[in-house]
Design a protein around this motif. Structure first.
Motif, PDB file in Angstrom:
ATOM      1  N   MET A 107       0.861  -1.185   0.000  1.00  0.00           N
ATOM      2  CA  MET A 107       0.000   0.000   0.000  1.00  0.00           C
ATOM      3  C   MET A 107       0.895   1.233   0.000  1.00  0.00           C
ATOM      4  O   MET A 107       1.851   1.329   0.778  1.00  0.00           O
ATOM      5  CB  MET A 107      -0.906   0.023   1.225  1.00  0.00           C
ATOM      6  CG  MET A 107      -1.997  -1.030   1.227  1.00  0.00           C
ATOM      7  SD  MET A 107      -3.323  -0.686   0.033  1.00  0.00           S
ATOM      8  CE  MET A 107      -4.122   0.724   0.798  1.00  0.00           C
ATOM      9  N   GLN A 132       0.722  10.904   3.021  1.00  0.00           N
ATOM     10  CA  GLN A 132       0.389  11.093   4.426  1.00  0.00           C
ATOM     11  C   GLN A 132       0.460  12.574   4.745  1.00  0.00           C
ATOM     12  O   GLN A 132       1.526  13.173   4.786  1.00  0.00           O
ATOM     13  CB  GLN A 132       1.366  10.328   5.304  1.00  0.00           C
ATOM     14  CG  GLN A 132       1.308   8.827   5.109  1.00  0.00           C
ATOM     15  CD  GLN A 132       0.077   8.222   5.773  1.00  0.00           C
ATOM     16  OE1 GLN A 132       0.012   8.094   6.979  1.00  0.00           O
ATOM     17  NE2 GLN A 132      -0.886   7.834   4.966  1.00  0.00           N
ATOM     18  N   PHE A 141       4.330  -1.237   8.534  1.00  0.00           N
ATOM     19  CA  PHE A 141       3.884   0.088   8.119  1.00  0.00           C
ATOM     20  C   PHE A 141       4.963   1.115   8.429  1.00  0.00           C
ATOM     21  O   PHE A 141       5.474   1.182   9.546  1.00  0.00           O
ATOM     22  CB  PHE A 141       2.583   0.460   8.834  1.00  0.00           C
ATOM     23  CG  PHE A 141       2.160   1.886   8.598  1.00  0.00           C
ATOM     24  CD1 PHE A 141       1.942   2.348   7.312  1.00  0.00           C
ATOM     25  CD2 PHE A 141       1.983   2.764   9.661  1.00  0.00           C
ATOM     26  CE1 PHE A 141       1.555   3.658   7.092  1.00  0.00           C
ATOM     27  CE2 PHE A 141       1.581   4.062   9.446  1.00  0.00           C
ATOM     28  CZ  PHE A 141       1.367   4.518   8.162  1.00  0.00           C
ATOM     29  N   SER A 193      -9.434  -1.039   6.246  1.00  0.00           N
ATOM     30  CA  SER A 193      -8.159  -0.742   6.894  1.00  0.00           C
ATOM     31  C   SER A 193      -8.361   0.404   7.878  1.00  0.00           C
ATOM     32  O   SER A 193      -9.245   1.252   7.697  1.00  0.00           O
ATOM     33  CB  SER A 193      -7.088  -0.367   5.867  1.00  0.00           C
ATOM     34  OG  SER A 193      -7.459   0.792   5.153  1.00  0.00           O
ATOM     35  N   LEU A 222      -6.837   3.791   9.924  1.00  0.00           N
ATOM     36  CA  LEU A 222      -6.030   4.923   9.506  1.00  0.00           C
ATOM     37  C   LEU A 222      -5.230   5.552  10.632  1.00  0.00           C
ATOM     38  O   LEU A 222      -4.555   6.568  10.414  1.00  0.00           O
ATOM     39  CB  LEU A 222      -6.928   5.987   8.845  1.00  0.00           C
ATOM     40  CG  LEU A 222      -7.781   5.486   7.672  1.00  0.00           C
ATOM     41  CD1 LEU A 222      -8.649   6.606   7.135  1.00  0.00           C
ATOM     42  CD2 LEU A 222      -6.921   4.901   6.566  1.00  0.00           C
ATOM     43  N   TYR A 260      -9.854  -3.360  -2.158  1.00  0.00           N
ATOM     44  CA  TYR A 260      -9.137  -3.054  -0.931  1.00  0.00           C
ATOM     45  C   TYR A 260     -10.059  -3.330   0.248  1.00  0.00           C
ATOM     46  O   TYR A 260     -11.137  -2.732   0.360  1.00  0.00           O
ATOM     47  CB  TYR A 260      -8.710  -1.584  -0.898  1.00  0.00           C
ATOM     48  CG  TYR A 260      -7.816  -1.168  -2.044  1.00  0.00           C
ATOM     49  CD1 TYR A 260      -6.439  -1.149  -1.907  1.00  0.00           C
ATOM     50  CD2 TYR A 260      -8.362  -0.799  -3.280  1.00  0.00           C
ATOM     51  CE1 TYR A 260      -5.613  -0.766  -2.958  1.00  0.00           C
ATOM     52  CE2 TYR A 260      -7.551  -0.416  -4.328  1.00  0.00           C
ATOM     53  CZ  TYR A 260      -6.180  -0.400  -4.165  1.00  0.00           C
ATOM     54  OH  TYR A 260      -5.377  -0.030  -5.214  1.00  0.00           O
ATOM     55  N   VAL A 315      -7.503   8.311   2.171  1.00  0.00           N
ATOM     56  CA  VAL A 315      -6.117   7.851   2.151  1.00  0.00           C
ATOM     57  C   VAL A 315      -5.367   8.290   3.403  1.00  0.00           C
ATOM     58  O   VAL A 315      -4.254   7.812   3.669  1.00  0.00           O
ATOM     59  CB  VAL A 315      -5.371   8.359   0.902  1.00  0.00           C
ATOM     60  CG1 VAL A 315      -6.035   7.819  -0.358  1.00  0.00           C
ATOM     61  CG2 VAL A 315      -5.319   9.876   0.860  1.00  0.00           C
ATOM     62  N   TYR A 316      -5.966   9.190   4.202  1.00  0.00           N
ATOM     63  CA  TYR A 316      -5.298   9.687   5.403  1.00  0.00           C
ATOM     64  C   TYR A 316      -6.348  10.295   6.331  1.00  0.00           C
ATOM     65  O   TYR A 316      -7.287  10.954   5.882  1.00  0.00           O
ATOM     66  CB  TYR A 316      -4.260  10.751   5.038  1.00  0.00           C
ATOM     67  CG  TYR A 316      -3.627  11.438   6.231  1.00  0.00           C
ATOM     68  CD1 TYR A 316      -2.591  10.836   6.932  1.00  0.00           C
ATOM     69  CD2 TYR A 316      -4.058  12.698   6.640  1.00  0.00           C
ATOM     70  CE1 TYR A 316      -2.001  11.465   8.018  1.00  0.00           C
ATOM     71  CE2 TYR A 316      -3.470  13.339   7.726  1.00  0.00           C
ATOM     72  CZ  TYR A 316      -2.443  12.719   8.414  1.00  0.00           C
ATOM     73  OH  TYR A 316      -1.867  13.345   9.489  1.00  0.00           O
ATOM     74  N   ASN A 331       0.417   5.445   0.112  1.00  0.00           N
ATOM     75  CA  ASN A 331      -0.493   6.573   0.271  1.00  0.00           C
ATOM     76  C   ASN A 331       0.283   7.811   0.662  1.00  0.00           C
ATOM     77  O   ASN A 331       1.279   7.723   1.381  1.00  0.00           O
ATOM     78  CB  ASN A 331      -1.539   6.307   1.360  1.00  0.00           C
ATOM     79  CG  ASN A 331      -2.601   5.324   0.922  1.00  0.00           C
ATOM     80  OD1 ASN A 331      -3.049   5.360  -0.218  1.00  0.00           O
ATOM     81  ND2 ASN A 331      -2.991   4.423   1.804  1.00  0.00           N
ATOM     82  N   TYR A 356      -3.222   1.190   7.866  1.00  0.00           N
ATOM     83  CA  TYR A 356      -2.993   1.150   6.429  1.00  0.00           C
ATOM     84  C   TYR A 356      -2.608  -0.244   5.928  1.00  0.00           C
ATOM     85  O   TYR A 356      -1.803  -0.389   5.006  1.00  0.00           O
ATOM     86  CB  TYR A 356      -1.921   2.173   6.037  1.00  0.00           C
ATOM     87  CG  TYR A 356      -2.327   3.583   6.377  1.00  0.00           C
ATOM     88  CD1 TYR A 356      -3.136   4.327   5.529  1.00  0.00           C
ATOM     89  CD2 TYR A 356      -1.923   4.172   7.577  1.00  0.00           C
ATOM     90  CE1 TYR A 356      -3.527   5.618   5.856  1.00  0.00           C
ATOM     91  CE2 TYR A 356      -2.304   5.452   7.921  1.00  0.00           C
ATOM     92  CZ  TYR A 356      -3.110   6.177   7.058  1.00  0.00           C
ATOM     93  OH  TYR A 356      -3.501   7.446   7.385  1.00  0.00           O
ATOM     94  N   THR A 357      -3.203  -1.245   6.543  1.00  0.00           N
ATOM     95  CA  THR A 357      -2.934  -2.626   6.144  1.00  0.00           C
ATOM     96  C   THR A 357      -4.251  -3.377   6.025  1.00  0.00           C
ATOM     97  O   THR A 357      -4.764  -3.918   7.011  1.00  0.00           O
ATOM     98  CB  THR A 357      -2.027  -3.321   7.169  1.00  0.00           C
ATOM     99  OG1 THR A 357      -0.835  -2.556   7.360  1.00  0.00           O
ATOM    100  CG2 THR A 357      -1.652  -4.713   6.698  1.00  0.00           C
ATOM    101  N   SER A 372       3.179   0.595   3.263  1.00  0.00           N
ATOM    102  CA  SER A 372       2.859  -0.537   4.118  1.00  0.00           C
ATOM    103  C   SER A 372       3.045  -1.792   3.280  1.00  0.00           C
ATOM    104  O   SER A 372       2.411  -1.951   2.228  1.00  0.00           O
ATOM    105  CB  SER A 372       1.415  -0.457   4.629  1.00  0.00           C
ATOM    106  OG  SER A 372       1.100  -1.602   5.395  1.00  0.00           O
TER     107      SER A 372
END
Length: 658
Positions: free
Chosen positions: A82, A86, A100, A591, A593, A588, A634-635, A84, A556-557, A95
């Protein structure tokens, strides 16, 4: 109007796929077979079946077919990975298999370009002039100079040679516009060669600010220039490549709250805008002594970033690195291997204004690293090979902090460790090969570079892991199916993660964790001119601590991550060339965050469509990414610090090579 037009364009791409499929007439007589794989990721240049590492090699053509144009697209075709951003475009997190990389400045997954470990601030780079990408999962300390706790992404660019070659490429879509051009030529035939690549990019953005009335406030622009000079006399033992790269980027990011992130509407006055400039030099030299090869890799990278996030947040960093390794590969012998030494120094300076007190402060960090590493492979029989290696690392960090009217801190810490590795491979049949490996991973400790309270004075400790893995590689049906499968278990000690709300986060050792999972990756040609690419990652990773984090999932996993790509090669009577319709589906799983598991992203699926056309040196494609305009985070760090992935992106791509 923007959403309506992109919806129509997406439907046109889909209609085009059906239309050209219906026109298919002449097909090749034989089903396409997969080409043999060229692998150099292990540095030993051994066949893939002797590698004790989960390894995926992605060619430039595969990147083109999948529409992967930048690093953050890569996780769409790599199981267990993954990527992303941040907080903003300046920081990217990785990750891999539940390891991570929360620390932006010392990532667990290291990105290499032509042998040089890259400044972590450029992990969102655009992929240009790429020959192939090699993704290695798990610790790679016995083979790579810079320590890599979670894995390595190794990017190899196209080296200039005697052929005069070039490419012009443009991309125009609802979210981006770019123009790229490159040329490669010999300067002295059979001796000296050069290449030059340039690129310009602009993105319109998607966010609207209802408080100010501004539209598309998250726009960005960038430009890139790179060049290579390669000295490689024909049939000579020596070759060297000098590279230079310049990047300049302007970015603007926004934060959403829970009520506005799906509509991409923000009311926040907290914007994040900045300019980032970098220059990099590299020198890669090799000398062959018959069965021995001596390699030297020197890197220098300088980065300046001027950023406003409520207040001034400027950073400057210089990194110089040197790797020297000697490899041995006999023409007829049972033992091969390599030994190497590596050192680097990072000088970092942060000139900012505190979120806590409003006072200006200066942070200076000097990090140095030295390592000795190596690995050997012994062929016990023509089917069984055993390997062993290790790494001795010494890392040091000097931390100085001065706040006007506040804290003054001065600390230094150092860490030393040895990380061993053992493994083996066995060739069950000509079609099946299995590997087993046990190795220890290590990520050095350090200091918080952005905190302005007493917590910054206390360093966080190194993160360690034991990694256990076995995998099966198969080549079936005369090369029509290649399947890789692996199972792993990772035991992590003193995991480094951020705690706190955006702008007030502190990097700390939060406790231990475990990660276990299965990965599958397959490429097949089941029918004439039909190609299928599939990947599946199953993961269970959670914290094992004595505090209130016990049982929390690693951020994030996702538990499940899957990708499926299907493309077909069509020839029509009406036009020359080949049409290549393609569909990609990426799933996906849910997950979390943040380490406290207060915020999460539920499972989602992204669908991409692409209709390519190839004729001689001309390539043209219509594409629609995230066709159904799926909203996803994503965050997130706090209820008002949410950032999201790209929405629907529809456009065209045109390139010409000569």
């Amino acid at each position: 109007m923007r959403n309506l037009s992109t919806s129509k364009a997406a439907l046109l791409v889909g209609a085009g796929l059906v239309s050209f499929a219906a026109q298919a007439t002449a097909q090749a007589d034989d089903t396409i077979q997969l080409a043999p794989l060229s692998v150099t990721a292990t540095k030993l240049e051994l066949p893939k079946e002797k590698s004790t590492t989960a390894l995926q090699v992605i060619s430039a053509q595969e990147l083109l077919d999948a529409g992967v144009t930048k690093m953050t697209d890569l996780d769409r075709i790599v199981p267990g990975l993954m990527i992303n951003k941040q907080s903003n475009n300046a920081y990217t997190s990785f990750s891999m298999r539940g390891v991570f990389s929360a620390d932006y400045y010392n990532p667990s997954v290291v990105v290499y370009v032509d042998g040089v470990a890259q400044d972590q601030n450029f992990s969102d780079r655009v992929l240009m002039n790429v020959e192939r990408i090699e993704v290695l999962r798990g610790p790679q300390g016995s083979l790579y100079g810079k320590n890599a706790h979670g894995g390595v992404i190794n990017i190899i660019t196209k080296a200039p040679n005697n052929d005069v070659a070039g490419q012009v490429k443009t991309r125009y879509s609802s979210l981006e516009r770019s123009l790229e051009a490159g040329v490669s030529t010999p300067l002295i035939k059979d001796t000296l060669y050069a290449s030059l690549t340039a690129r310009g990019f602009s993105g319109g953005g998607e966010a609207d600010n209802s408080a100010t009335g501004e539209k598309e406030v998250d726009d960005k622009r960038s430009r890139h220039l790179s060049t290579q000079f390669r000295f490689a006399p024909k049939d000579g033992p020596f070759d060297a490549t000098l590279g230079y790269q310049h990047d300049r980027e302007h970015f603007e990011d926004v934060f959403y709250n829970e009520s506005g992130w799906k509509e991409k509407i923000t009311t926040s006055t907290i914007g994040d805008r900045g300019d980032r400039t970098s220059d990099a030099l590299s020198l890669n030299a090799n000398y062959n002594f018959g069965e021995f090869k001596l390699t030297s890799v020197t890197g220098y990278q300088k980065r300046d970033m001027n950023r406003i996030l409520m207040r001034r947040q400027n950073e400057d960093q210089e990194v110089i690195s040197q790797e020297l390794r000697l490899s041995y590969k006999p023409t007829d012998g049972a033992l091969s291997g390599l030994v190497g030494v590596y050192s680097d120094q990072t000088d970092y300076e942060r000139d900012a204004v505190s979120f806590f007190s409003g006072n200006a402060y200066m942070t200076e960090v000097t990090q140095s690293s030295f390592a000795v590493f190596g690995e050997g492979v012994f062929d016990v029989t023509d089917r069984l090979a055993l390997s062993a290696g290790g790494r001795y690392s010494k890392d040091k960090s000097d931390f100085d902090f001065i706040e006007n009217g506040g804290l003054t801190l001065n600390r230094d810490e150092s860490w030393t460790t040895f990380t061993p590795k053992v493994g083996g491979t066995y060739k069950w049949t000509d079609q099946f090969n299995q590997y087993v490996t046990i190795n220890r991973g290590y990520k050095p400790g350090g200091f918080n570079r952005t905190a302005t309270n007493t917590a910054a004075e206390v360093p966080y400790d190194p993160e360690y892991s034991w990694n256990y893995e076995t995998g099966l590689r198969s080549d079936l049906f005369g090369g029509k199916l290649k399947l890789d499968a692996s199972a792993y278990y990772i035991d992590i000690k003193d995991m480094q993660l951020y705690r706190g709300v955006g702008g007030q986060q502190i990097l700390r050792n939060v406790g231990d964790s475990t990660s276990m999972g299965l990965e599958f990756n397959a490429v097949a040609h089941p029918l004439q001119n039909l190609e299928v690419m599939a990947g599946l990652g199953l993961n269970r990773s959670e914290l094992e601590t004595s505090n209130n984090l016990d049982g929390n999932k690693t951020p994030y996993t996702p538990k499940v991550k899957a990708n499926l790509g299907i493309q077909y090669y069509l020839e029509t009577q009406s036009l020359p060339g080949t049409f290549i319709p393609r569909v990609d589906v990426n799933y996906y799983g849910k997950s979390h965050l943040d380490v406290d598991n207060n915020y999460s992203q539920s499972a989602y699926t992204l669908v991409d469509l692409r209709l390519g056309y190839e004729w001689n040196n001309l390539n043209f494609a219509l594409f629609a990414q995230n066709v159904f305009d799926k909203d996803y985070k994503v965050y997130q760090s706090g209820a008002s610090y949410i950032q999201v992935g790209d929405g629907r992106n529809v456009g065209l791509e045109l390139s010409y090579a000569f």
